[in-house]
Design an enzyme around this catalytic site. Sequence first.
Site, PDB file in Angstrom:
ATOM      1  N   ASN A   1       0.804  -1.220   0.000  1.00  0.00           N
ATOM      2  CA  ASN A   1       0.000   0.000   0.000  1.00  0.00           C
ATOM      3  C   ASN A   1       0.840   1.275   0.000  1.00  0.00           C
ATOM      4  O   ASN A   1       0.372   2.319  -0.406  1.00  0.00           O
ATOM      5  CB  ASN A   1      -0.955   0.016   1.206  1.00  0.00           C
ATOM      6  CG  ASN A   1      -0.280  -0.378   2.503  1.00  0.00           C
ATOM      7  OD1 ASN A   1       0.379  -1.420   2.578  1.00  0.00           O
ATOM      8  ND2 ASN A   1      -0.412   0.441   3.512  1.00  0.00           N
TER       9      ASN A   1
ATOM     10  N   CYS B   1      -3.279   4.735   7.465  1.00  0.00           N
ATOM     11  CA  CYS B   1      -3.553   4.274   8.823  1.00  0.00           C
ATOM     12  C   CYS B   1      -2.424   4.680   9.754  1.00  0.00           C
ATOM     13  O   CYS B   1      -2.578   4.713  10.950  1.00  0.00           O
ATOM     14  CB  CYS B   1      -3.726   2.768   8.823  1.00  0.00           C
ATOM     15  SG  CYS B   1      -4.631   2.204   7.402  1.00  0.00           S
TER      16      CYS B   1
ATOM     17  N   GLN C   1      -4.923  -3.673  -1.961  1.00  0.00           N
ATOM     18  CA  GLN C   1      -4.504  -2.631  -2.905  1.00  0.00           C
ATOM     19  C   GLN C   1      -4.510  -3.125  -4.357  1.00  0.00           C
ATOM     20  O   GLN C   1      -4.283  -2.338  -5.272  1.00  0.00           O
ATOM     21  CB  GLN C   1      -3.098  -2.135  -2.554  1.00  0.00           C
ATOM     22  CG  GLN C   1      -3.026  -1.382  -1.240  1.00  0.00           C
ATOM     23  CD  GLN C   1      -3.724  -0.025  -1.280  1.00  0.00           C
ATOM     24  OE1 GLN C   1      -3.899   0.568  -2.342  1.00  0.00           O
ATOM     25  NE2 GLN C   1      -4.140   0.452  -0.116  1.00  0.00           N
TER      26      GLN C   1
HETATM   27  N1  PLP Z   1      -4.565  -4.051   3.849  1.00  0.00           N
HETATM   28  C1  PLP Z   1      -4.007  -3.093   3.082  1.00  0.00           C
HETATM   29  C2  PLP Z   1      -2.860  -3.433   2.202  1.00  0.00           C
HETATM   30  C3  PLP Z   1      -4.510  -1.792   3.110  1.00  0.00           C
HETATM   31  O1  PLP Z   1      -3.960  -0.845   2.334  1.00  0.00           O
HETATM   32  C4  PLP Z   1      -5.606  -1.495   3.967  1.00  0.00           C
HETATM   33  C5  PLP Z   1      -6.119  -0.115   4.074  1.00  0.00           C
HETATM   34  O2  PLP Z   1      -5.455   0.842   3.765  1.00  0.00           O
HETATM   35  C6  PLP Z   1      -6.168  -2.540   4.728  1.00  0.00           C
HETATM   36  C7  PLP Z   1      -5.604  -3.797   4.647  1.00  0.00           C
HETATM   37  C8  PLP Z   1      -7.347  -2.301   5.610  1.00  0.00           C
HETATM   38  O3  PLP Z   1      -8.517  -2.292   4.825  1.00  0.00           O
HETATM   39  P1  PLP Z   1      -9.877  -1.642   5.357  1.00  0.00           P
HETATM   40  O4  PLP Z   1      -9.721  -0.173   5.250  1.00  0.00           O
HETATM   41  O5  PLP Z   1     -10.932  -2.152   4.442  1.00  0.00           O
HETATM   42  O6  PLP Z   1     -10.079  -2.139   6.740  1.00  0.00           O
END
Ligand code: PLP
Length: 409
Positions: free
Chosen positions: A155, A329, A183
């Site tokens: 990501n 995040c 992603q």
């Molecule tokens: N995994 C990856 C690679 C992400 O980029 C993200 C969110 O940015 C997530 C998991 C989490 O997904 P969600 O926002 O649907 O909880």
Amino acid sequence: MSDRKNNAIFLDNASTTAMRMETLEAMEPYFLEDYGNPSSIHSMGRTPRDACQRARKTISYIINAEPEEIFFTSGGTESDNWAITSVARKAGKEKNIVVSKIEHHAILETADALEKEGFRIRRVGVDADGLVDLEELKTLVDEDTALVSVMTANNEIGTIQPLKEISEIAHAKGALFHTDAVQAMCHIPIDVREMGIDMLSASGHKFGAPKGIGFLFVRKGVRLDPFMRGGAQEEGRRAGTTNVPGIVGMGKAAELESAGMARKMKEISEMRDHAIERIEKEIPYAKLNGHRERRLPGNVNFSFRFVEGESLLMMLNAAGICVSTGSACASGSLDPSHVLLAIGLPHEIAHGSIRMSLSERNTMEEIDKAVDVLKSSIERLRSMSPLYEDYVKKEKCQRCHTTEYTAIR
Ligand code: PLP
């Protein structure tokens, strides 16, 4: 295309994406008319039940799975938590789980929590481009490995992993292979059969569906205990009243986004490559992060020396350009990104990084404007940096072979 609300140039499509009007229209009846609960036996349950099945079929088709292998969840985080936790608990504490060091926190923090409970977690590193070290992986995976989890594409830096090779390493020792494709879903082709994927996490809001809906693909034959309990939804494997509008929206978005994927990949990667080329040519001391070729079509991630990513983000924001300093995040924390540290960047360089993530809605004009503002913002920030001034003087001195630098200092 500019954001309708405030004319912002949205270059943060890895954090979330806009919905198309067609997707919203497809969802609308399930709020207003066909709002029945698909678990109901009476007539109002039927239409929403059928609509969810259609979405399941569409999604399964796109990744070459069977409809019964798709389990709807609340998003990527839940799917990741479910996959890792359930395999660990079923396998027991004598077995081990291997994850890469550049996984999303949804995987890494779940693995950390399991480790605190006494489960065995092994972490595989990546090279300077962010590709998983396959030789190290081979040494970490053994007969006691229950699961290998490596993301499809990162990501932050956009590097796309060699999933087939990774799944072969896992399967050679009898381990399951899970991939976080949050992603990648609807952005690059995915074939769960061809790639040897046993479980795959995806999230709707990363490809034009609403937030709060996602799925976990679980290959037939993989026995995964429920993560959410308390109802018979999703074959009793994921309890909770079905999010019908979300599921319908995700089905519609998947249909729209996967159509013409090759054309979209080409158009978006042209904008990406244009941005990369201009930045490398026009901004000194810029380092592209992530693999140059094995890269998500929309990902541009650079580290700029002598610049703070946060200050840069604020200056771009003031000019109406939305970017990110790494994982959405992780923003709000001043710790450097674990991904950038894993590819070997020193802390101070990792701190000067930004990610631009492009979509089909962006235009070349927007990219040019963003690079222009990036360039002038970096010039301004560097003009205020004594470190930069010092460094440039040092470089000049070195170039003309003088010892003047020590005196200047
Ligand atoms: N995994 C990856 C690679 C992400 O980029 C993200 C969110 O940015 C997530 C998991 C989490 O997904 P969600 O926002 O649907 O909880």
